[in-house]
Design a protein around this motif. Structure first.
Motif, PDB file in Angstrom:
ATOM      1  N   LEU A 112       0.801  -1.231   0.000  1.00 48.71           N
ATOM      2  CA  LEU A 112       0.000   0.000   0.000  1.00 48.71           C
ATOM      3  C   LEU A 112       0.832   1.278   0.000  1.00 48.71           C
ATOM      4  N   ALA A 113       2.071   1.229   0.471  1.00 47.66           N
ATOM      5  CA  ALA A 113       2.926   2.419   0.346  1.00 47.66           C
ATOM      6  C   ALA A 113       3.172   2.694  -1.137  1.00 47.66           C
ATOM      7  N   LYS A 114       3.351   1.628  -1.916  1.00 54.06           N
ATOM      8  CA  LYS A 114       3.498   1.793  -3.367  1.00 54.06           C
ATOM      9  C   LYS A 114       2.213   2.357  -3.962  1.00 54.06           C
ATOM     10  N   LYS A 115       1.072   1.897  -3.463  1.00 54.00           N
ATOM     11  CA  LYS A 115      -0.211   2.399  -3.957  1.00 54.00           C
ATOM     12  C   LYS A 115      -0.329   3.894  -3.645  1.00 54.00           C
ATOM     13  N   ILE A 116       0.059   4.311  -2.440  1.00 50.35           N
ATOM     14  CA  ILE A 116       0.034   5.733  -2.087  1.00 50.35           C
ATOM     15  C   ILE A 116       0.912   6.521  -3.063  1.00 50.35           C
ATOM     16  N   LEU A 117       2.108   6.025  -3.338  1.00 54.82           N
ATOM     17  CA  LEU A 117       2.998   6.749  -4.258  1.00 54.82           C
ATOM     18  C   LEU A 117       2.436   6.769  -5.680  1.00 54.82           C
ATOM     19  N   GLY A 118       1.680   5.757  -6.054  1.00 49.62           N
ATOM     20  CA  GLY A 118       0.983   5.791  -7.338  1.00 49.62           C
ATOM     21  C   GLY A 118      -0.053   6.893  -7.374  1.00 49.62           C
ATOM     22  N   PHE A 119      -0.787   7.052  -6.274  1.00 55.11           N
ATOM     23  CA  PHE A 119      -1.754   8.152  -6.191  1.00 55.11           C
ATOM     24  C   PHE A 119      -1.036   9.502  -6.210  1.00 55.11           C
ATOM     25  N   VAL A 120       0.141   9.592  -5.587  1.00 58.55           N
ATOM     26  CA  VAL A 120       0.922  10.834  -5.618  1.00 58.55           C
ATOM     27  C   VAL A 120       1.253  11.184  -7.071  1.00 58.55           C
ATOM     28  N   GLU A 121       1.614  10.185  -7.859  1.00 64.66           N
ATOM     29  CA  GLU A 121       1.888  10.434  -9.279  1.00 64.66           C
ATOM     30  C   GLU A 121       0.661  10.994  -9.980  1.00 64.66           C
ATOM     31  N   GLU A 122      -0.512  10.446  -9.688  1.00 60.42           N
ATOM     32  CA  GLU A 122      -1.750  10.948 -10.292  1.00 60.42           C
ATOM     33  C   GLU A 122      -2.008  12.401  -9.904  1.00 60.42           C
ATOM     34  N   VAL A 123      -1.761  12.741  -8.637  1.00 59.67           N
ATOM     35  CA  VAL A 123      -1.942  14.126  -8.192  1.00 59.67           C
ATOM     36  C   VAL A 123      -0.970  15.031  -8.941  1.00 59.67           C
ATOM     37  N   ALA A 124       0.290  14.619  -9.033  1.00 58.21           N
ATOM     38  CA  ALA A 124       1.291  15.431  -9.738  1.00 58.21           C
ATOM     39  C   ALA A 124       0.865  15.684 -11.181  1.00 58.21           C
ATOM     40  N   ILE A 125       0.474  14.631 -11.874  1.00 53.60           N
ATOM     41  CA  ILE A 125       0.053  14.764 -13.274  1.00 53.60           C
ATOM     42  C   ILE A 125      -1.154  15.697 -13.381  1.00 53.60           C
ATOM     43  N   SER A 126      -2.098  15.575 -12.434  1.00 52.77           N
ATOM     44  CA  SER A 126      -3.285  16.443 -12.469  1.00 52.77           C
ATOM     45  C   SER A 126      -2.916  17.916 -12.296  1.00 52.77           C
ATOM     46  N   LEU A 127      -1.777  18.173 -11.664  1.00 49.79           N
ATOM     47  CA  LEU A 127      -1.287  19.541 -11.486  1.00 49.79           C
ATOM     48  C   LEU A 127      -0.393  19.980 -12.653  1.00 49.79           C
ATOM     49  N   GLY A 128      -0.177  19.084 -13.614  1.00 47.14           N
ATOM     50  CA  GLY A 128       0.699  19.397 -14.734  1.00 47.14           C
ATOM     51  C   GLY A 128       2.166  19.339 -14.365  1.00 47.14           C
ATOM     52  N   ILE A 129       2.486  18.577 -13.326  1.00 46.12           N
ATOM     53  CA  ILE A 129       3.860  18.472 -12.823  1.00 46.12           C
ATOM     54  C   ILE A 129       4.378  17.066 -13.123  1.00 46.12           C
ATOM     55  N   HIS A 130       5.622  16.985 -13.584  1.00 46.97           N
ATOM     56  CA  HIS A 130       6.179  15.706 -14.013  1.00 46.97           C
ATOM     57  C   HIS A 130       7.417  15.294 -13.236  1.00 46.97           C
ATOM     58  N   SER A 131       7.524  15.772 -12.010  1.00 49.72           N
ATOM     59  CA  SER A 131       8.650  15.401 -11.158  1.00 49.72           C
ATOM     60  C   SER A 131       8.149  15.226  -9.720  1.00 49.72           C
ATOM     61  N   ILE A 132       8.566  14.116  -9.108  1.00 50.98           N
ATOM     62  CA  ILE A 132       8.277  13.892  -7.698  1.00 50.98           C
ATOM     63  C   ILE A 132       9.615  13.794  -6.983  1.00 50.98           C
ATOM     64  N   LYS A 133       9.771  14.573  -5.925  1.00 53.88           N
ATOM     65  CA  LYS A 133      10.987  14.536  -5.122  1.00 53.88           C
ATOM     66  C   LYS A 133      10.617  14.056  -3.723  1.00 53.88           C
ATOM     67  N   ALA A 134      11.512  13.293  -3.139  1.00 59.32           N
ATOM     68  CA  ALA A 134      11.258  12.728  -1.817  1.00 59.32           C
ATOM     69  C   ALA A 134      12.587  12.500  -1.114  1.00 59.32           C
ATOM     70  N   ASP A 135      12.508  12.283   0.178  1.00 58.90           N
ATOM     71  CA  ASP A 135      13.709  11.952   0.932  1.00 58.90           C
ATOM     72  C   ASP A 135      13.326  10.983   2.043  1.00 58.90           C
ATOM     73  N   THR A 136      14.317  10.286   2.532  1.00 59.25           N
ATOM     74  CA  THR A 136      14.109   9.411   3.677  1.00 59.25           C
ATOM     75  C   THR A 136      15.418   9.244   4.414  1.00 59.25           C
ATOM     76  N   ASN A 137      15.314   8.751   5.619  1.00 60.61           N
ATOM     77  CA  ASN A 137      16.486   8.514   6.444  1.00 60.61           C
ATOM     78  C   ASN A 137      17.322   7.383   5.849  1.00 60.61           C
ATOM     79  N   PHE A 138      18.624   7.451   6.060  1.00 62.01           N
ATOM     80  CA  PHE A 138      19.535   6.433   5.542  1.00 62.01           C
ATOM     81  C   PHE A 138      19.216   5.040   6.074  1.00 62.01           C
ATOM     82  N   ASP A 139      18.517   4.949   7.204  1.00 63.03           N
ATOM     83  CA  ASP A 139      18.228   3.646   7.806  1.00 63.03           C
ATOM     84  C   ASP A 139      16.767   3.211   7.647  1.00 63.03           C
TER      85      ASP A 139
END
Length: 172
Positions: A112-139
């Protein structure tokens, strides 16, 4: 993999969602601690951050029927820490940032985390944006693996609250 017989929906969070979101985040904070991670062990995220996300229209929930089972923030073009990346991003134009991805304990291991990120892609596209940036801890091994599986590219390090984080970008 998520149960294909289940119907999950994704929508903007409402103020009435704060308690289930907070319960999910508290469990995720404890899970990170139990895993020996330093991520989310400094009072972040907290209810004030979540309230701000929702008030700005940046908080989103994943639902199983009507039950909140996941949370994330999607922020367009506004992450000052990303201006000072140690290395460089793939793109320099508009982007959405995904922060605070968390799932209910009962829904872990279902993809489901992958599913959430898939929905994030849909939101980005709906905004006309074609880049998603993210960060996470090294561990945060789970999130690092998800980024790799979904085609996010490691771009360098960014710094939050005094510590380095691995930064990723996916061009849609």
């Amino acid at each position: 993999m998520f149960d294909r017989n289940m119907t999950y929906t994704f929508r903007k969070a409402e103020l009435s969602d704060i308690m289930p979101i907070w319960d999910i985040l508290q469990s995720a904070i404890q899970r990170r601690k139990n895993d020996g991670s330093e991520q989310w062990q400094d009072g972040y995220p907290n209810k004030e951050i979540i309230t701000t996300d929702i008030e700005r229209g940046e908080g989103f929930v994943l639902l199983d029927d009507e039950m909140v089972i996941g949370y994330t923030a999607i922020i367009a073009n506004n992450e000052p820490a990303y201006d000072d990346i140690k290395s460089e991003w793939l793109t320099s134009g508009d982007y959405v940032v995904v922060h605070r991805v968390a799932l209910s304990e009962n829904y872990l291991g279902k993809g489901l985390a992958k599913k959430i990120l898939g929905f994030v892609e849909e939101v980005a596209i709906s905004l006309g944006i074609h880049s998603i940036k993210a960060d996470t801890n090294f561990d945060n091994i789970a999130m690092l693996n998800i980024f790799e599986k979904l085609g996010y590219v490691y771009c360098g390090e960014v710094f939050f609250r005094g510590s380095a984080r691995k930064a990723f970008e996916k061009v849609l």
